[in-house]
Enzyme design. Sequence first.
Site, PDB file in Angstrom:
ATOM      1  N   ASP A  39      11.450  26.176   0.169  1.00 21.00           N
ATOM      2  CA  ASP A  39      10.023  26.000  -0.128  1.00 21.00           C
ATOM      3  C   ASP A  39       9.621  24.535  -0.219  1.00 21.00           C
ATOM      4  OD1 ASP A  39      11.258  25.238  -2.430  1.00 21.00           O
ATOM      5  OD2 ASP A  39      10.177  26.598  -3.759  1.00 21.00           O
ATOM      6  N   GLY A  40      10.562  23.617   0.009  1.00 21.21           N
ATOM      7  CA  GLY A  40      10.231  22.190   0.013  1.00 21.21           C
ATOM      8  C   GLY A  40      10.625  21.461  -1.259  1.00 21.21           C
ATOM      9  N   ARG A  97       0.895  -0.372 -10.805  1.00 22.60           N
ATOM     10  CA  ARG A  97      -0.367  -1.119 -10.769  1.00 22.60           C
ATOM     11  C   ARG A  97      -1.349  -0.671 -11.835  1.00 22.60           C
ATOM     12  NH1 ARG A  97      -0.904  -1.379  -4.326  1.00 22.60           N
ATOM     13  NH2 ARG A  97       0.596   0.311  -4.553  1.00 22.60           N
ATOM     14  N   GLN A  98      -1.247   0.567 -12.303  1.00 21.06           N
ATOM     15  CA  GLN A  98      -2.068   0.967 -13.451  1.00 21.06           C
ATOM     16  C   GLN A  98      -1.221   0.722 -14.695  1.00 21.06           C
ATOM     17  OE1 GLN A  98      -3.602   4.963 -12.125  1.00 21.06           O
ATOM     18  NE2 GLN A  98      -5.564   3.967 -12.497  1.00 21.06           N
ATOM     19  N   ASP A 170      -3.169 -15.125  -7.333  1.00 19.79           N
ATOM     20  CA  ASP A 170      -4.011 -14.725  -8.464  1.00 19.79           C
ATOM     21  C   ASP A 170      -3.429 -15.289  -9.753  1.00 19.79           C
ATOM     22  OD1 ASP A 170      -1.883 -12.984  -9.119  1.00 19.79           O
ATOM     23  OD2 ASP A 170      -2.785 -11.369  -7.936  1.00 19.79           O
ATOM     24  N   LYS A 194      -8.752 -14.926  -8.096  1.00 21.51           N
ATOM     25  CA  LYS A 194      -9.058 -13.677  -7.382  1.00 21.51           C
ATOM     26  C   LYS A 194      -9.823 -12.713  -8.277  1.00 21.51           C
ATOM     27  CE  LYS A 194      -5.955 -10.209  -6.666  1.00 21.51           C
ATOM     28  NZ  LYS A 194      -4.780  -9.495  -6.127  1.00 21.51           N
ATOM     29  N   ARG A 196     -11.187  -8.578  -8.342  1.00 19.25           N
ATOM     30  CA  ARG A 196     -11.098  -7.294  -7.650  1.00 19.25           C
ATOM     31  C   ARG A 196     -12.151  -6.383  -8.258  1.00 19.25           C
ATOM     32  NH1 ARG A 196      -6.639  -4.828  -4.932  1.00 19.25           N
ATOM     33  NH2 ARG A 196      -5.175  -6.375  -5.703  1.00 19.25           N
ATOM     34  N   THR A 225      -2.332  -3.661   1.086  1.00 12.55           N
ATOM     35  CA  THR A 225      -3.243  -3.695   2.242  1.00 12.55           C
ATOM     36  C   THR A 225      -3.191  -5.046   2.954  1.00 12.55           C
ATOM     37  OG1 THR A 225      -5.070  -4.544   0.910  1.00 12.55           O
ATOM     38  CG2 THR A 225      -4.857  -2.149   1.052  1.00 12.55           C
ATOM     39  N   THR A 228      -5.351  -9.299  -0.222  1.00  9.75           N
ATOM     40  CA  THR A 228      -5.186 -10.433  -1.139  1.00  9.75           C
ATOM     41  C   THR A 228      -4.717 -11.671  -0.381  1.00  9.75           C
ATOM     42  OG1 THR A 228      -4.665  -8.988  -3.000  1.00  9.75           O
ATOM     43  CG2 THR A 228      -3.847 -11.248  -3.146  1.00  9.75           C
TER      44      THR A 228
HETATM   45  C1  R5P Z   1      -1.994  -8.005  -7.455  1.00 11.69           C
HETATM   46  O1  R5P Z   1      -2.137  -8.133  -8.628  1.00 11.69           O
HETATM   47  C2  R5P Z   1      -0.669  -8.057  -6.760  1.00 11.69           C
HETATM   48  O2  R5P Z   1       0.115  -9.117  -7.206  1.00 11.69           O
HETATM   49  C3  R5P Z   1      -0.851  -8.147  -5.258  1.00 11.69           C
HETATM   50  O3  R5P Z   1      -1.474  -9.364  -4.949  1.00 11.69           O
HETATM   51  C4  R5P Z   1      -1.711  -7.024  -4.744  1.00 11.69           C
HETATM   52  O4  R5P Z   1      -1.337  -5.800  -5.317  1.00 11.69           O
HETATM   53  C5  R5P Z   1      -1.597  -6.938  -3.243  1.00 11.69           C
HETATM   54  O5  R5P Z   1      -2.418  -5.911  -2.793  1.00 11.69           O
HETATM   55  P1  R5P Z   1      -3.142  -5.984  -1.412  1.00 11.69           P
HETATM   56  O6  R5P Z   1      -2.099  -6.386  -0.387  1.00 11.69           O
HETATM   57  O7  R5P Z   1      -3.675  -4.605  -1.191  1.00 11.69           O
HETATM   58  O8  R5P Z   1      -4.260  -6.981  -1.522  1.00 11.69           O
END
Ligand code: R5P
Length: 313
Positions: A39-40, A97-98, A170, A194, A196, A225, A228
């Site tokens: 079932d995975g 990240r959270q 940052d 920076k 966000r 992504t 940054t």
């Molecule tokens: C931010 O606080 C981290 O240190 C990275 O700069 C960030 O998570 C990078 O994310 P992304 O490449 O999406 O900008």
Amino acid sequence: MVRDEIKVFCGNSIPVLAESICKELSVPLGKATIDRFSDGEIRVKIEENVRGVDVFIIQSTHAPAENLMELLLMLDAAKRASAARITAVIPYYGYARQDKKDEPRVPISAKLIADLLTQAGANRVLSLDLHAEQIQGFFDIPVDHLYATPVFAEFFGKRDLSDYMVVSPDAGGARRARGYAKRMGGLPMAIVDKRREKKDQPEALNLVGDVQGKICLLLDDLISTGTTLIKATGLLLERGAREVRVAATHGVFAAEAIARLSASPIEEIVITDSLPVRDRLKDDKFQVLSVAKLLAEAICRIHNGESVSSLFI
Ligand code: R5P
């Protein structure tokens, strides 16, 4: 309990790095089956006796969540098999990240994962470039938090660094950048301011430091992504930097990030093998350095009850 014997296991997230670590340690990678029920659901079985053994389980916990789940199940299996001590070796600690409740109705996922790992059976944790240093305090078990800076320092240290400058993208990364600049013989440093406002849409607003004519080495913990770094690069070039290069520990590389970074004016992007991205990087702009030696050294010292502090910045 005796724990003279060391055994190292891994899940499916970073088997190549795990093999390299074992090679450095001169121990075979322990045998474990990690497959799926029909079932995975994930099925785990440690195929060797670990009773009374010092066990290290290597797994990064990037998406998908199966990587985390595999680690939890392996920890539980080792605990129930009476391992003397279990260390979760997590080169990339995902869901970090959270790490604070900075808006209503959000989880503190970094703390939740810490609780899950401890509950599953981890007696200690070895990790690399945690997104925020205070995550160490989310655990009530010992955490050895290493930085990839020695690996980057060895790589860039072979160059003439007279025109180099270390830049943090940052304020949060300023301490890391300062440590690196110091390690590289006292390079000057700058910090990008920076903001966000929205998820995945950072803005590089201002710059603290003079980058005129400099080769800027942007130092970050992770690339997701790539926004940054691309935004910071735009600002640095606008302020007169000669060129921009990047050293980032974790190449998370969300969709399109690699293509966007390839097309960007960044000259060079150096990451580590804390995540399995080597095969996705076709452009010569990207270089992957291995953290196997660093982690193996830390594992060896933890096993022998020696200090790991000389491996820090
Ligand atoms: C931010 O606080 C981290 O240190 C990275 O700069 C960030 O998570 C990078 O994310 P992304 O490449 O999406 O900008």
